[in-house]
Design a protein around this motif. Structure first.
Motif, mmCIF file in Angstrom:
data_model
loop_
_atom_site.group_PDB
_atom_site.id
_atom_site.type_symbol
_atom_site.label_atom_id
_atom_site.label_comp_id
_atom_site.label_asym_id
_atom_site.label_seq_id
_atom_site.Cartn_x
_atom_site.Cartn_y
_atom_site.Cartn_z
ATOM 1 N N ALA A 11 0.853 -1.181 0.000
ATOM 2 C CA ALA A 11 0.000 0.000 0.000
ATOM 3 C C ALA A 11 0.888 1.230 0.000
ATOM 4 O O ALA A 11 1.775 1.363 0.847
ATOM 5 N N ALA A 12 0.660 2.111 -0.973
ATOM 6 C CA ALA A 12 1.342 3.404 -1.028
ATOM 7 C C ALA A 12 0.378 4.430 -0.451
ATOM 8 O O ALA A 12 -0.644 4.752 -1.066
ATOM 9 N N ALA A 48 3.911 9.041 -2.443
ATOM 10 C CA ALA A 48 3.149 7.795 -2.484
ATOM 11 C C ALA A 48 2.791 7.436 -3.922
ATOM 12 O O ALA A 48 3.026 6.315 -4.374
ATOM 13 N N GLY A 49 2.240 8.397 -4.675
ATOM 14 C CA GLY A 49 1.772 8.109 -6.026
ATOM 15 C C GLY A 49 2.872 7.716 -6.982
ATOM 16 O O GLY A 49 2.728 6.773 -7.780
ATOM 17 N N GLY A 50 4.003 8.434 -6.950
ATOM 18 C CA GLY A 50 5.106 8.100 -7.837
ATOM 19 C C GLY A 50 5.709 6.749 -7.504
ATOM 20 O O GLY A 50 6.023 5.948 -8.402
ATOM 21 N N ALA A 51 5.879 6.481 -6.213
ATOM 22 C CA ALA A 51 6.404 5.179 -5.803
ATOM 23 C C ALA A 51 5.447 4.058 -6.181
ATOM 24 O O ALA A 51 5.871 2.971 -6.602
ATOM 25 N N ALA A 52 4.145 4.301 -6.049
ATOM 26 C CA ALA A 52 3.152 3.292 -6.413
ATOM 27 C C ALA A 52 3.290 2.901 -7.871
ATOM 28 O O ALA A 52 3.281 1.713 -8.232
ATOM 29 N N LEU A 53 3.416 3.894 -8.728
ATOM 30 C CA LEU A 53 3.508 3.643 -10.155
ATOM 31 C C LEU A 53 4.715 2.786 -10.488
ATOM 32 O O LEU A 53 4.625 1.796 -11.228
ATOM 33 N N VAL A 54 5.875 3.138 -9.935
ATOM 34 C CA VAL A 54 7.092 2.388 -10.248
ATOM 35 C C VAL A 54 7.048 0.988 -9.643
ATOM 36 O O VAL A 54 7.481 0.017 -10.264
ATOM 37 N N LEU A 55 6.513 0.864 -8.427
ATOM 38 C CA LEU A 55 6.367 -0.462 -7.832
ATOM 39 C C LEU A 55 5.517 -1.377 -8.706
ATOM 40 O O LEU A 55 5.819 -2.567 -8.858
#
Length: 316
Positions: A11-12, A48-55
């Protein structure tokens, strides 16, 4: 050989932003004059959003948890995240707040000042999380704990750790001792703290980055992985607090560097994916630096085409 991704359900939580990148800005036109630029594009962003995308690109199963507006910017941000296969059901929509957004003019020399509106990120609280928000997670990544405040951030992270969930934190605001005091309650519940070098020096008052990272470990973080731009990363862990390890950045070829927007979020994602693969913090930081090198080749965290195999090919 194709990698077999380890199961990772993450979860981000926290800051989700819609970035608008404008490439080729040499100056702001006078009065109401206009100016032609090379490129204008939008991307999902935020700690959170940028990390979510790359994850998601690295093969993780990702949920976005946070707050956005009911505006067109929110519609666009949801579409960009959903396009990457991210579960956006946990992004609550608040009619009284606009979606957080930034406009980033990129100058020919690579400088990237920004205009930013905090918007709904400033209104997000733990009350916006569904009762089952933490169910089934292996990792929880909190981006922007300063918006929740230390006690609330600490409560969320403690709840996650009680379930056996690995916790990580990335801070959005610039480094300042008062900000560190504001979020101090979160640090003892943070397995992995992922600040940048300016933040570490500002938080701790230490000119030596290793000493600053050790101070943050002493404040409760289990490991501190500090990004330092073109120099790569620096890692200190609570298990070996006197050991400071430098991890070099991945060198880019002539003309490959396009924009560093989102590289910090990409590092966080690569680092966390490395942990999920069973790597220690130093090896995870190498994966983080490799991931950031792909993002630096284009505009925003969603730039280019890459996956876990491509990133692993740079680190082995």
């Amino acid at each position: 050989m194709t990698a077999t991704p380890a199961p990772m359900v993450v979860a981000a939580v926290g800051v989700h932003v819609l970035d608008t990148h404008v490439i080729g800005i040499e100056s702001i036109p006078a009065g109401s004059d206009g100016q032609l630029v090379e490129t204008i594009r939008m991307s999902a962003a935020g700690t959170a959003g940028g990390a979510a995308l790359v994850l998601a690109r690295l093969g993780a199963q990702v949920r976005s948890l946070g707050a956005i507006g009911t505006d067109t910017a929110g519609d666009t941000l949801l579409a960009l995240l959903a396009r990457e296969g991210i579960d956006t059901a946990g992004l609550v929509r608040l009619a009284e707040h606009q979606t957080s957004a930034s406009v980033i003019p990129v100058r020919p020399n690579g400088d990237r000042p920004a205009w930013h509106c905090i918007g709904a990120n400033g209104a997000f609280t733990l009350d916006h999380l569904a009762d089952d928000a933490l169910d089934g997670l292996t990792h929880l990544h909190l981006g922007g704990p300063e918006f929740l405040g230390g006690p609330a951030a600490g409560d969320l992270l403690a709840r996650a750790r009680a379930r056996g969930i690995t916790t990580s934190v990335d801070i959005l605001a610039p480094g300042d001792p008062d900000l560190l005091a504001w979020i101090a309650d979160a640090l003892p519940h943070t397995d992995h703290l992922l600040p940048n070098d300016e933040q570490v020096r500002g938080f701790t008052g230490e000119s030596d980055l290793g000493a600053g990272a050790r101070a943050l470990v002493a404040a409760g973080a289990g490991a501190v992985a500090v990004t330092q731009g073109a120099r790569g990363a620096l890692v200190v862990t609570a298990a070996e607090p006197d050991r400071v390890v430098e991890v070099p950045a991945v060198a880019l070829g002539e003309g490959e560097l396009v924009d560093t927007t989102g590289c910090g979020d990409a590092f966080s994602a690569g680092y966390l994916r490395g942990l999920s693969l069973g790597r220690d913090p130093v090896a995870a930081a190498r994966l983080g630096c490799a991931t950031a090198s792909f993002v630096a080749r284009g505009l925003g965290s969603d730039a280019g085409v890459y996956d876990l195999d491509a990133v692993l090919s740079l680190v082995g």
